[in-house]
Structure formats: structure tokens, C-alpha cells
Design a protein around this motif. Structure first.
Motif, mmCIF file in Angstrom:
data_model
loop_
_atom_site.group_PDB
_atom_site.id
_atom_site.type_symbol
_atom_site.label_atom_id
_atom_site.label_comp_id
_atom_site.label_asym_id
_atom_site.label_seq_id
_atom_site.Cartn_x
_atom_site.Cartn_y
_atom_site.Cartn_z
ATOM 1 N N THR A 30 111.469 61.466 31.635
ATOM 2 C CA THR A 30 112.827 61.724 32.104
ATOM 3 C C THR A 30 112.978 63.157 32.618
ATOM 4 N N GLY A 85 110.917 61.078 36.170
ATOM 5 C CA GLY A 85 110.968 59.665 35.783
ATOM 6 C C GLY A 85 109.627 58.995 35.584
ATOM 7 N N ASN A 86 108.527 59.748 35.631
ATOM 8 C CA ASN A 86 107.215 59.125 35.417
ATOM 9 C C ASN A 86 106.250 60.106 34.774
ATOM 10 N N PRO A 133 108.373 55.264 33.762
ATOM 11 C CA PRO A 133 107.858 56.095 32.679
ATOM 12 C C PRO A 133 106.649 55.504 31.954
ATOM 13 N N SER A 140 110.378 50.522 37.116
ATOM 14 C CA SER A 140 111.202 51.586 36.546
ATOM 15 C C SER A 140 111.821 51.198 35.209
ATOM 16 N N THR A 192 110.732 51.149 30.032
ATOM 17 C CA THR A 192 111.267 52.235 29.214
ATOM 18 C C THR A 192 111.113 51.876 27.742
#
Length: 442
Positions: A65, A69-70, A137, A293, A296
Motif C-alpha cells: 500500500t 500497491g504492489n 499486492p 488487484s 489482498t
């Protein structure tokens, strides 16, 4: 994982797993030999706290985050992930090494952690890839394997384990680009060091939200260790096929190192039979957020993550104790044979040839029979001369599904070569099944 295009109580669980190993002949009930240290035997495999594994996943999510985001190769999130895991291991007393390589114009990193002690000529490794794809992530793929391996390593430290074998852990970079990090590690190991690795255990996606329980079909001793553990929990397993060759174990396997591992499924669809066996939703992918995406911390099945984390510790404790005896020659039949309900006996044949003398006194008969009421079944091993060795009797109180076990038979009076048969008869009504596979190990 690389894309194909490029509680019952802890005590009861551990007791069941050890019982399964004893029944399979993989643990002796006699006093420990000189090759199996009393210290190693005294240290039972721990129950890995699920909360600890999930805390590691939360850390990886926070890193992603905070970094676009990865946690992909060449991105800040990946290097932050390596630094985070390394700090945990350094504090726990491991000797850590960060190995650098270059891929796609960017610097990549592997993290290697060695636990002090153990026979340096017998190295047991466990590992997982730490990178995500760039689109998310990567919490199941492969935060789950990375976090569970990390927590297993920390459990080694908490127990101050003194295994007979040397323990080494690895977190690989750029797996998603073609197993780049693990290939780099293996290719840069001198041949003499490769030969010292007695086994590599790989964990890639072990918390899929619609999980299956898959075991790698590679080294027989490693495979059986995992199968026996899950059998002790009453959890059926299947052979892993979706990711074969698509994760880091392939880098080790390709240079002759024995490998094994666990997997809970990726983009393939769970069948109705699998949903009946494991729960979850038939007709849906094992992981609908694979390489997306939405992979998570919400994309994790706690039960699968917990079971697989415990299985990792069980394998590390079990396989690092004593000297692993290489498996013998295996003769196997994988042809399905239907078992008629309350009907005549059926047989499946394995032909043994090219051997001299008699069969061993410790002939192993590994049986995988799918059946809705195992108590109906009588199972025999029939030697080439027709002599029958009873493996299992029928029992009205034996109400579980399936017969998945390894039996030890004193077949020293029998010639080794010839047609050996597994004979199975259903002696009661209303339940059905089939011989899935069986094998003889000499």
C-alpha cells in the motif's frame, strides 16, 4: 506463482499426524538410534499460530500500500519486503544473506537464511517467492507462502531447534518473471553444494479463498510426509498439477535436487467432487483474485492457511531429523478400477521385473482407494504365486471415507519379479468406490 503464459486442539492434531507416520512405517516406535538424536526426537513440531502468519501478511499488505500497491520485482515494495523479512530473521538469530541479480533491467534480490548447526553435508531447505505481480499486492500469491515459511523459521528459533540436518530458508525474487531468482540461486551453487541439499520444500499460494489441498508429486519421501500429515487431520489431498513447473521448486528439480511442496489452487475451477471433499464453491476458481488487484488480505482462507502453515512446520521438523533413507524402486498402477457394491473382488496389477531374488521383508504397499464407506472393504496384496497378504479387514465401525495408507508386508518368501495384485472387495451394500492408484516400493 508464475503465470502459465510466461482446530481440533494442537495436541490432538499432532498426535494424529505422528500416528499416521508410525502406521506408514516412516517413524519407528523403538528407542532412538544413533542416527536420530534424542534432542531432535524430543522437539515435537509446533502448532504455528495463525495470528502470527496473518500479522506477516498484514505487514506485506502495508508495504504494498505504501509503495504503489504492489511488491513486484524492480519496485520499491519488493525491496521493502526483503528488508522487512530479513530484519525478523536477523533478530531471531539466523545468518542472512541478500543475493543480488539483474532481470528486465532491474536489480532483484533473493534472501537466504541459515539456522546455525546441523550437518552441513545434509541441508534441508524451505522457500517461497516473495515478489508479487505489478497489478496487486500479492497476498495469497505469494505472501501466503512467504509468511508461513517466515513463521516456521521463527518457530525454529523459538524452539532453539537442534536438528540433525542443517536448515536453510529462501525467499525468491522475480518468480513472476520466470523463476528468475531461484534459477539464479541454484545456477550459482557449486555442484558440490547442490549435492548437499537433501530436499527443497516449496510453498506458493497456500491460502487460496476457495481452497484445495494439493501436494507436489515429486520426491516420494517428501510427498508422503505431507500426505501423512493431512491424513492425520482427516483431510484428503490431491496431486498438484496446475502449477507443476511454474514455481521455484522447478529450479531445484531441474538440477536433480529432491523437491516437494503444497498448493491450494490458482485460476483453475474447483469441481463438484472437490467441493464435496473440501467445501467451498464448485464452478468457481480456487483463487478468483489470482494476479489481480483484489489479492489482498481479504483474499485468504484462514483454515487453509492454518493447516498448511502447520504442515510446513511438521515437514521441517520431521525431515530434518536423522538421515533420510532414499526411497526404493517404485512400481505403480494409476488405472482406475471400479469396485462393485457388495460384489465380487476386483484386482489391479503391478508388474515387477528386472529384480533378483525375493521381495523384501519390508515391502511397502501404498494404497489409494476412493470409497464412501471404507468399513465395507477387504483389501489384500496378492503375490505372483497367489499368496494373499491381508492389508485391511472390513469393519462396521470403520465409517470414514477412503483407504489412503501405506502398509508394510513381510514378503521375503516371495519372488520379487512377477505380477503383484491389489485385491479389493466390497462386502456390504449401499456404498461405492474405486481403486484410484496403488504402488509397491522395494
Amino acid at each position: 506463482m508464475l503465470h502459465s503464459a510466461t482446530r481440533t486442539s494442537a495436541i490432538r492434531r499432532r498426535t494424529a499426524a505422528v500416528t499416521a507416520l508410525i502406521c506408514a512405517g516412516l517413524l519407528a516406535t523403538a528407542a532412538p538410534s544413533a542416527a536420530t538424536s534424542p534432542a531432535a526426537l524430543a522437539a515435537a513440531p509446533p502448532d504455528i499460530p495463525l495470528a502470527n502468519v496473518k500479522a506477516h501478511l498484514a505487514d506485506l499488505q502495508s508495504i504494498a500500500t505504501a509503495n504503489g500497491g504492489n511488491r513486484a520485482h524492480g519496485r520499491a515494495g519488493y525491496k521493502a519486503s526483503i528488508d522487512h523479512v530479513k530484519a525478523k530473521l536477523d533478530a531471531a538469530g539466523f545468518t542472512t544473506t541478500v543475493q543480488q541479480f539483474t532481470s528486465a533491467g532491474a536489480t532483484g534480490y533473493n534472501l537466504i537464511a541459515d539456522w546455525p548447526g546441523g550437518d552441513a553435508n545434509q541441508v534441508l531447505m524451505a522457500g517461497a517467492h516473495l515478489d508479487s505481480v505489478s497489478s496487486g499486492p500479492g497476498i495469497n500469491d505469494n505472501g501466503s507462502g512467504s509468511a508461513a515459511v517466515l513463521e516456521a523459521a521463527l518457530a525454529v528459533s523459538r524452539a532453539q531447534l537442534k536438528p540433525d540436518k542443517h536448515l536453510r530458508f529462501g525467499w525468491w525474487g522475480a518468480e513472476e518473471l520466470g523463476l528468475v531468482g531461484s534459477k539464479y540461486y541454484v545456477n550459482n551453487l557449486p555442484a558440490a553444494d547442490r549435492s548437499k541439499i537433501s530436499g527443497y520444500l516449496n510453498f506458493d499460494m497456500i491460502g487460496s479463498p476457495n481452497p484445495g489441498y494439493f501436494v507436489y508429486d515429486d520426491d516420494p519421501a517428501i510427498e508422503q510426509t505431507f500426505k501423512n500429515y493431512f491424513a492425520g487431520l482427516g483431510v484428503q489431498t490431491e496431486i498438484e498439477t496446475e502449477g507443476d513447473g511454474r514455481s521455484d521448486h522447478a529450479s531445484f528439480k531441474n538440477v536433480g535436487i529432491p523437491v516437494g511442496g503444497l498448493f491450494t489452487g490458482a485460476s483453475r475451477t474447483k469441481s463438484s467432487a472437490q467441493a464435496q471433499k473440501w467445501g467451498g464453491t464448485a464452478g468457481q476458481a480456487f483463487d478468483r483474485c489470482y494476479h489481480s488487484s483484489c489479492d489482498t488480505t481479504s483474499n485468504i482462507n484462514d483454515t487453509a492457511l492454518d493447516r498448511n502453515s502447520d504442515a510446513i512446520a511438521h515437514a521441517i521438523w520431521t525431515l530434518s531429523t536423522g538421515t533420510t533413507v532414499p526411497p526404493g524402486d517404485v512400481y505403480e498402477s494409476t488405472a482406475d478400477v471400479a469396485i462393485p457394491d457388495n460384489g465380487a473382488a476386483v484386482t489391479s496389477t503391478v508388474t515387477v521385473s528386472g529384480r533378483t531374488g525375493n521381495a523384501p521383508a519390508t515391502l511397502k504397499a501404498g494404497v489409494d482407494i476412493k470409497h464412501t464407506w471404507r468399513g465395507d472393504l477387504v483389501v489384500d496384496l496378492v503375490a505372483p504365486d497367489g499368496t494373499a497378504y491381508r492389508l485391511k479387514n472390513s469393519s462396521g465401525s470403520d465409517s470414514a471415507d477412503n483407504v489412503i495408507a501405506t502398509y508394510t508386508v513381510n514378503a521375503s518368501a516371495e519372488a520379487a519379479n512377477g505380477d503383484w495384485k491389489l485385491r479389493v472387495q466390497d462386502v456390504a451394500a449401499q456404498d461405492t468406490g474405486y481403486i484410484d492408484s496403488w504402488k509397491l516400493t522395494f
